[in-house]
Enzyme design. Sequence first.
Site, PDB file in Angstrom:
ATOM      1  N   LYS A 178       0.827  -1.218   0.000  1.00 30.67           N
ATOM      2  CA  LYS A 178       0.000   0.000   0.000  1.00 30.67           C
ATOM      3  C   LYS A 178       0.858   1.264   0.000  1.00 30.67           C
ATOM      4  O   LYS A 178       0.618   2.175  -0.779  1.00 30.67           O
ATOM      5  CB  LYS A 178      -0.919   0.048   1.236  1.00 30.67           C
ATOM      6  CG  LYS A 178      -2.038  -0.978   1.216  1.00 30.67           C
ATOM      7  CD  LYS A 178      -3.066  -0.699   2.311  1.00 30.67           C
ATOM      8  CE  LYS A 178      -2.500  -0.754   3.712  1.00 30.67           C
ATOM      9  NZ  LYS A 178      -2.022  -2.086   4.120  1.00 30.67           N
ATOM     10  N   ARG A 228      -9.822   1.819   8.748  1.00 30.63           N
ATOM     11  CA  ARG A 228      -9.374   0.455   9.014  1.00 30.63           C
ATOM     12  C   ARG A 228     -10.425  -0.360   9.745  1.00 30.63           C
ATOM     13  O   ARG A 228     -10.161  -1.488  10.128  1.00 30.63           O
ATOM     14  CB  ARG A 228      -8.114   0.520   9.857  1.00 30.63           C
ATOM     15  CG  ARG A 228      -6.878  -0.083   9.185  1.00 30.63           C
ATOM     16  CD  ARG A 228      -5.749   0.067  10.156  1.00 30.63           C
ATOM     17  NE  ARG A 228      -4.563  -0.647   9.843  1.00 30.63           N
ATOM     18  CZ  ARG A 228      -3.506  -0.123   9.227  1.00 30.63           C
ATOM     19  NH1 ARG A 228      -3.546   1.092   8.775  1.00 30.63           N
ATOM     20  NH2 ARG A 228      -2.426  -0.846   9.072  1.00 30.63           N
ATOM     21  N   ARG A 247      11.033  -6.796   4.698  1.00 28.80           N
ATOM     22  CA  ARG A 247      10.835  -5.356   4.447  1.00 28.80           C
ATOM     23  C   ARG A 247      11.804  -4.487   5.241  1.00 28.80           C
ATOM     24  O   ARG A 247      12.010  -4.717   6.433  1.00 28.80           O
ATOM     25  CB  ARG A 247       9.393  -4.992   4.794  1.00 28.80           C
ATOM     26  CG  ARG A 247       9.113  -3.501   4.760  1.00 28.80           C
ATOM     27  CD  ARG A 247       7.670  -3.217   4.519  1.00 28.80           C
ATOM     28  NE  ARG A 247       6.834  -3.422   5.693  1.00 28.80           N
ATOM     29  CZ  ARG A 247       5.525  -3.181   5.697  1.00 28.80           C
ATOM     30  NH1 ARG A 247       4.919  -2.763   4.605  1.00 28.80           N
ATOM     31  NH2 ARG A 247       4.831  -3.385   6.791  1.00 28.80           N
ATOM     32  N   ARG A 265      10.736  -2.138  10.733  1.00 31.75           N
ATOM     33  CA  ARG A 265       9.720  -1.591  11.639  1.00 31.75           C
ATOM     34  C   ARG A 265       9.528  -2.511  12.839  1.00 31.75           C
ATOM     35  O   ARG A 265       9.534  -3.730  12.687  1.00 31.75           O
ATOM     36  CB  ARG A 265       8.394  -1.458  10.888  1.00 31.75           C
ATOM     37  CG  ARG A 265       8.281  -0.179  10.104  1.00 31.75           C
ATOM     38  CD  ARG A 265       7.068  -0.151   9.214  1.00 31.75           C
ATOM     39  NE  ARG A 265       5.844  -0.611   9.851  1.00 31.75           N
ATOM     40  CZ  ARG A 265       4.631  -0.532   9.285  1.00 31.75           C
ATOM     41  NH1 ARG A 265       4.508   0.016   8.090  1.00 31.75           N
ATOM     42  NH2 ARG A 265       3.575  -0.976   9.894  1.00 31.75           N
ATOM     43  N   ARG A 292      -1.418  -8.535  13.240  1.00 29.82           N
ATOM     44  CA  ARG A 292      -1.894  -7.522  12.281  1.00 29.82           C
ATOM     45  C   ARG A 292      -2.758  -8.151  11.189  1.00 29.82           C
ATOM     46  O   ARG A 292      -3.734  -7.547  10.731  1.00 29.82           O
ATOM     47  CB  ARG A 292      -0.694  -6.774  11.670  1.00 29.82           C
ATOM     48  CG  ARG A 292      -0.064  -5.812  12.682  1.00 29.82           C
ATOM     49  CD  ARG A 292       1.322  -5.363  12.262  1.00 29.82           C
ATOM     50  NE  ARG A 292       1.334  -4.595  11.044  1.00 29.82           N
ATOM     51  CZ  ARG A 292       2.391  -4.498  10.229  1.00 29.82           C
ATOM     52  NH1 ARG A 292       3.507  -5.135  10.503  1.00 29.82           N
ATOM     53  NH2 ARG A 292       2.323  -3.774   9.145  1.00 29.82           N
TER      54      ARG A 292
HETATM   55  P1  AMP Z   1       0.579   0.931   8.799  1.00 35.86           P
HETATM   56  O1  AMP Z   1       1.772   1.790   8.652  1.00 35.86           O
HETATM   57  O2  AMP Z   1      -0.582   1.396   7.962  1.00 35.86           O
HETATM   58  O3  AMP Z   1       0.845  -0.537   8.631  1.00 35.86           O
HETATM   59  O4  AMP Z   1       0.075   1.116  10.331  1.00 35.86           O
HETATM   60  C1  AMP Z   1       0.880   0.737  11.402  1.00 35.86           C
HETATM   61  C2  AMP Z   1       0.054   0.675  12.680  1.00 35.86           C
HETATM   62  O5  AMP Z   1      -0.476   1.968  12.966  1.00 35.86           O
HETATM   63  C3  AMP Z   1      -1.150  -0.237  12.655  1.00 35.86           C
HETATM   64  O6  AMP Z   1      -0.817  -1.595  12.902  1.00 35.86           O
HETATM   65  C4  AMP Z   1      -2.003   0.358  13.762  1.00 35.86           C
HETATM   66  O7  AMP Z   1      -1.505   0.035  15.035  1.00 35.86           O
HETATM   67  C5  AMP Z   1      -1.764   1.854  13.546  1.00 35.86           C
HETATM   68  N1  AMP Z   1      -2.758   2.425  12.606  1.00 35.86           N
HETATM   69  C6  AMP Z   1      -2.509   2.957  11.382  1.00 35.86           C
HETATM   70  N2  AMP Z   1      -3.648   3.381  10.810  1.00 35.86           N
HETATM   71  C7  AMP Z   1      -4.644   3.125  11.691  1.00 35.86           C
HETATM   72  C8  AMP Z   1      -6.055   3.298  11.688  1.00 35.86           C
HETATM   73  N3  AMP Z   1      -6.694   3.846  10.628  1.00 35.86           N
HETATM   74  N4  AMP Z   1      -6.747   2.911  12.786  1.00 35.86           N
HETATM   75  C9  AMP Z   1      -6.136   2.386  13.851  1.00 35.86           C
HETATM   76  N5  AMP Z   1      -4.821   2.144  13.915  1.00 35.86           N
HETATM   77  C10 AMP Z   1      -4.065   2.515  12.854  1.00 35.86           C
END
Ligand code: AMP
Length: 219
Positions: A13, A88, A127, A161, A172
């Site tokens: 993404k 989400r 990654r 990360r 996740r």
């Molecule tokens: P990402 O970088 O999109 O994989 O997001 C990393 C982490 O940030 C996720 O596993 C959640 O803990 C948090 N996070 C990101 N976007 C959201 C969202 N829209 N709602 C809740 N938690 C989020």
Amino acid sequence: MRIVLVGPPGAGKGTQAAYLAQNLSIPHIATGDLFRANISQGTDLGKQARAYMDAGQLVPDEVTIGMAKDRMAQEDAAGGFLLDGFPRNVGQAEALDVMLKDEGVKLDAVLDLEVPEDEVVKRIAGRRVCRNNSAHVFHLTYNPPKDEGVCDACGGELYQRDDDSEETVRTRLEVYHTQTEPIIDYYRAQGLVVTISALGKVADVTARAMEALKPANEG
Ligand code: AMP
């Protein structure tokens, strides 16, 4: 254009969003990046989010929706945006609908990136992300940087990360299936979903995505 990008962790993404946003001249808004920026700046919001992120859980809606709303209210997002990682869950999708309705605008498309689960696990394990810019993403096997640990694009340090560990990835994925996937049906009912395969070369997936978004872009 106003687009939402959905797909499991590791679908690409962030990588695709950066290219698509550039091609479509709209800002790329990633709630995960906003949280990580808050964490590295030591803000209260970052402190609230950290434990959830480290555990692979969703940050509570009260925190997330306000943060996303503030970002979308910025001037550069007035003409459109590409949302990456938001909404989400269905509650966030409903909140987004209310926000957009208040502004008198609508989503144009929800791009669903499809990728098999075993591929997701492989992608996340290898990654590596640039500390300077999270859109600079590499993979130890599929897309290795020229110099180990160094970003080809800007020379920044590459790191894994915290939430890319195998155990957190499992959580996740579970969170994705139980909480995020239902938004695809939510948007399907609005006729907004376009699904593409996220397998193959980055540039091929971008081309596929641009093609799939064409009707929404022209309409
Ligand atoms: P990402 O970088 O999109 O994989 O997001 C990393 C982490 O940030 C996720 O596993 C959640 O803990 C948090 N996070 C990101 N976007 C959201 C969202 N829209 N709602 C809740 N938690 C989020």
